[in-house]
Write an enzyme that holds these catalytic residues in place. Structure first.
Site, PDB file in Angstrom:
ATOM      1  N   CYS A 109      47.625  51.417  39.340  1.00  9.42           N
ATOM      2  CA  CYS A 109      48.188  50.929  40.711  1.00  9.42           C
ATOM      3  C   CYS A 109      49.266  52.689  41.571  1.00  9.42           C
ATOM      4  O   CYS A 109      49.759  52.328  42.189  1.00  9.42           O
ATOM      5  CB  CYS A 109      49.546  49.525  41.179  1.00  9.42           C
ATOM      6  SG  CYS A 109      48.776  48.456  40.333  1.00  9.42           S
ATOM      7  N   HIS A 400      47.273  46.129  49.452  1.00  6.40           N
ATOM      8  CA  HIS A 400      47.651  46.616  47.992  1.00  6.40           C
ATOM      9  C   HIS A 400      46.183  46.546  47.480  1.00  6.40           C
ATOM     10  O   HIS A 400      45.657  46.355  46.710  1.00  6.40           O
ATOM     11  CB  HIS A 400      48.559  45.717  47.381  1.00  6.40           C
ATOM     12  CG  HIS A 400      48.698  46.639  45.623  1.00  6.40           C
ATOM     13  ND1 HIS A 400      48.658  48.574  46.024  1.00  6.40           N
ATOM     14  CD2 HIS A 400      49.579  46.267  44.797  1.00  6.40           C
ATOM     15  CE1 HIS A 400      48.898  48.715  43.993  1.00  6.40           C
ATOM     16  NE2 HIS A 400      48.639  47.493  43.975  1.00  6.40           N
ATOM     17  N   CYS A 442      55.547  50.829  40.852  1.00 10.31           N
ATOM     18  CA  CYS A 442      55.196  50.474  39.491  1.00 10.31           C
ATOM     19  C   CYS A 442      53.575  49.388  39.239  1.00 10.31           C
ATOM     20  O   CYS A 442      52.672  50.137  40.371  1.00 10.31           O
ATOM     21  CB  CYS A 442      55.942  48.806  39.631  1.00 10.31           C
ATOM     22  SG  CYS A 442      55.219  47.446  40.478  1.00 10.31           S
TER      23      CYS A 442
END
Lengths: 455, 335
Positions: A109, A400, A442
């Site tokens: 990510c 996301h 993160c």
């Protein structure tokens, strides 16, 4: 990129006449698609389609058609084997000069913030003077793979020379071997999904349902306001009929969030994680242009914010030493310590909301004296003023698409910082006063990347 | 219907310079009578209709009418998102919010078929070969835009085919958004064994010997890909998808759709084609499937001699690298 960088002689971030020290990388502009829900507007679009379209949109917005950019650095998390050269293939599909080199990168990510960091370093070193960092991810167009037994058999078949050998190999297959296998992003080492990992972290840090829902509510409210305020006019290009992030619920309330059933950690005594305080599976892409101040000025483009420094961290979640997504609790204090800064020196903070619990647990850890001294050997950062946090919403409301998130945040934060700086100067403030922004993203594998920007 | 590409005859190796006259001249001649259809007909249904009309429609050489229907067919359409995705991914384009020019062609193809399937159309729909195609794109057509397509036929002429004479026709389609002309196509079809007396006779064109350019790429053709193109384009002519049918028409194996081959060559050029251009394609020998073709992309300063100008653009050539046979000669001229 280090603490020895002199204090920038910043002027208005909106003028092309910004004078900055040499050896500096600045964020110039960004572009992303609105983020779609899995199986929604972008269901038919591949990572390559989406990455191409955001690059093209950036090129169109900033007038870069035909330009040879120093490097395009981009990637995806859910990769198709045919996309082994994704970034370069995307470049060839745009109106950028075909002589623009490209690198495909992946850091889960944190893919596109990693790409931005790499480019900032190359620009700072003077190796390139411009670069585009980006990422695209589709959970709708995810690769389907065949079972391991089928894959091995097919490979052997390819090598088998005789018909009997081939028949023998085919005969070994069972119907179950033929079923396709959908990809997942469970942690390979632990077999747990990210949500289950975060549920464990929430238990450890006693993160309440209320605290998580408050983060989610703020994300939706603030993202909706940012859209209303036109923040994304310069940052988003509509795609496939979608003009705003599909996950955004501008009218959601604490009551509505409180009613949702829990989806992770349901084995725990009081599960707290819902679809409302976890990021939705999303499709989309984002890109951000970085350059030397001189390059930006030559092209009549703004230097929105300088990339000051960045830090990566990885934690040992495999042996239960730390929560999977707690890397930001390490990367940020280390970054600030190196820069000699505290949270009070930071104007805006962006923490990627993989789950609302990540934001709560990370900021709780920053304020925890025991954690900071035992795990980091540093003094605690103190309590973060939530007025500084994710002021234009974040992943819970926006969605996301894994590899796109870093570029979304870098471009958005740089724009916010530039506006603050312009407002500060308009109010009679000194152009020498830095406006600083901090990012924490993160990532899978217990990793995180933190970055410091300054306008 | 349109059997893209080759015939086994001498003209095969001679891409017809006489075909596909300048697209922009086409709009001059929209017939006064316009039949508005509820939608662009589904090509499959038109084929079935043609097959149902036994006799004439299949391969006959004699025809009841000797002139073109003085009518244009018109229908509203919006480019289909899912179909565009499939098309783009198949031919090697990016699936963006605007359509490659070849996708507009397949989206309006049903109108062409409907016109050719009419009882008063003088040529047999199932016996025709697509010999040339010229598209003028004024701007890219967007997904979701309300477009209006109008198709008519013009320029019925005789031309030498091997030792005999065939009949050739242009099908013109213009696509407008509101009143704005967005895209205009001229597809030239040849009824190889239909002879109509009294028409203007074209000279047999002279063609220089094909000299293969330097290849810039290539691709493998497979029956699977032909079937995929048939599905996405609606051009389900069995000559592309059935070995048996292809043999029935005299080919050793199935042949690739001409507009598929042309679209892949255009995709090889990529975004350099720009937004406004004229894309001219001439089909020579058919692409036998399975096989491998070479493509050459060459920058040129004089790609559009047909209109007397010297426009900058590209030559896009597809050929059989083993036999040195030309499949597609096409150009992209920037507007």
């Amino acid at each position: 990129m280090t603490s020895t960088t002199p204090t920038p002689s910043a002027t208005s971030p909106d003028t092309s006449a910004v004078v900055r020290p040499s050896g500096t990388a600045v964020v110039v502009g960004g572009n992303r698609t609105p983020f779609a829900k899995a199986g929604g507007h972008y269901a038919g679009a591949s990572n390559l389609d989406m990455l191409t379209t955001v690059l093209d949109g950036l090129v169109a917005r900033l007038g870069l058609a035909g330009e040879r950019i120093g490097e395009v650095r981009a990637g995806a998390v859910l990769n198709h084997s045919k996309d082994f050269n994704l970034a370069r293939e995307a470049v060839l599909g745009t109106t950028l000069a075909p002589t623009t080199p490209a690198v495909t990168v992946q850091r889960a990510c944190a893919t596109s913030i990693e790409a931005a960091w790499d480019l900032a370093n190359k620009i700072t070193l003077g190796q390139i003077s411009s670069g585009i960092a980006g990422g695209a991810d589709s959970t709708s167009d995810a690769p389907i793979v065949v079972s391991e037994r089928l894959r091995h058999t097919l490979l052997k078949l390819n090598r088998a020379r005789t018909v009997p050998d081939r028949l023998k190999l085919v005969g070994q297959l069972r119907p179950a071997d033929l079923a396709p296998v959908a990809p997942n992003v469970n942690e390979p080492r632990t077999g747990l999904s990210m949500g289950e990992h975060q549920a464990l972290t929430n238990l450890q840090w006693q993160v309440t349902r209320e605290a998580q829902d408050a983060v989610a509510l703020a994300s939706h409210t603030q993202l909706a306001r940012a859209w209303e305020d036109g923040l994304f006019d310069d940052l988003v290009t509509p795609f496939r009929g979608l003009t705003r992030d599909a996950a955004l619920r501008a009218d959601t309330t604490a009551e509505a969030l409180a009613k949702l059933r829990t989806v992770f950690g349901n084995d725990h005594p009081e599960p707290t994680m819902t679809a409302g305080n976890s990021t939705p599976l999303s499709d989309g892409a984002a890109a951000v242009l970085l350059a030397s101040p001189a390059w930006a000025a030559e092209h009549g483009l703004p230097a929105l914010a300088r990339v000051v420094d960045a830090e990566a961290a990885a934690v040992d979640f495999v042996h239960g030493q730390e929560g999977l997504l707690m890397g930001g609790a390490y990367a940020v204090p280390r970054l600030l310590a190196r820069q000699g800064l505290g949270l009070d020196d930071i104007d805006l903070v962006e923490i990627h909301e993989a789950f609302a619990g990540v934001v709560v647990a990370t900021t709780t850890a920053w304020a925890d004296t025991t954690f900071c001294s035992e795990k980091l050997g540093l003094p605690a950062l103190g309590t973060l003023d939530t007025d500084k946090l994710n002021v234009a919403g974040s992943s819970l409301a926006a969605g996301h698409p894994f590899a796109a998130t870093g570029a979304r945040i870098v471009a958005t934060l740089a724009t916010l910082l530039a506006r603050r700086k312009a407002a500060l100067i308009a109010d009679g403030g000194s152009p020498d006063t830095p406006v600083r922004g901090l990012i924490s993203v993160c990532a899978a594998g217990g990793q995180a990347v933190a970055m410091l920007l300054e306008a | 219907m349109s059997r893209d590409g080759e015939w086994i005859g001498d003209w095969l190796d001679e891409p017809g310079a006489e075909t596909a006259e300048r697209a922009s001249a086409a709009s001059d001649a929209v017939p006064e009578r316009i039949e508005t259809l509820a939608a662009v007909p589904n090509p499959g249904a038109v084929y079935l209709g043609a097959l149902g009309r036994a006799g004439r429609a299949i391969v006959t050489t004699s025809s009841l009418t000797t002139s073109l229907p003085d009518v244009a067919l018109r229908a509203d359409l919006t480019l289909d998102r899912e179909r565009l995705d499939a098309y783009a991914h198949l031919v090697g384009e990016r699936a963006l919010d605007t359509a490659p020019p070849g996708f507009v062609h397949v989206s309006v193809f049903g109108l062409q078929l409907a016109l050719m399937g009419r009882g008063d159309f003088p040529l047999p729909m199932l016996g025709m070969v697509h010999v040339a195609n010229r598209i003028e794109q004024l701007r890219p057509a967007g997904v979701g835009e309300t477009l209006t397509a109008t198709t008519w036929a013009r320029r019925l002429v005789s031309r030498p085919v091997g030792d005999g004479m065939g009949t050739q026709v242009d099908l013109v389609t213009e696509v407008r958004a509101g009143g704005e002309l967005v895209w205009q196509g001229v597809s030239t079809y040849l009824a190889r064994s239909t002879q109509i007396s009294g028409l203007t006779v074209l000279d047999r064109p002279e063609h220089p010997e094909f000299v293969a350019p330097t290849p810039t790429g290539g691709w493998d053709t497979t029956l699977r890909l032909s079937k995929d193109y048939a599905a996405v384009s609606g051009d389900r002519n069995p000559i592309h998808t059935s070995r048996l049918a292809a043999r029935g028409f005299g080919y050793r194996s199935t042949i690739a759709h001409g507009m598929d081959t042309a679209a892949r060559a255009l995709a090889a050029l990529g975004p350099r084609r720009g937004d406004a251009f004229t894309w001219s394609v001439e089909f020579a020998a058919p692409v036998l499937v399975p096989g491998r073709v070479a493509v050459g992309v060459e920058r040129r300063d004089d790609v559009d001699p047909a209109d007397g100008g010297t426009r900058a653009g590209y030559a896009l050539t597809v050929w059989d690298p083993r036999r040195g046979r030309l499949h597609v000669a096409s150009t992209l001229a920037h507007a």
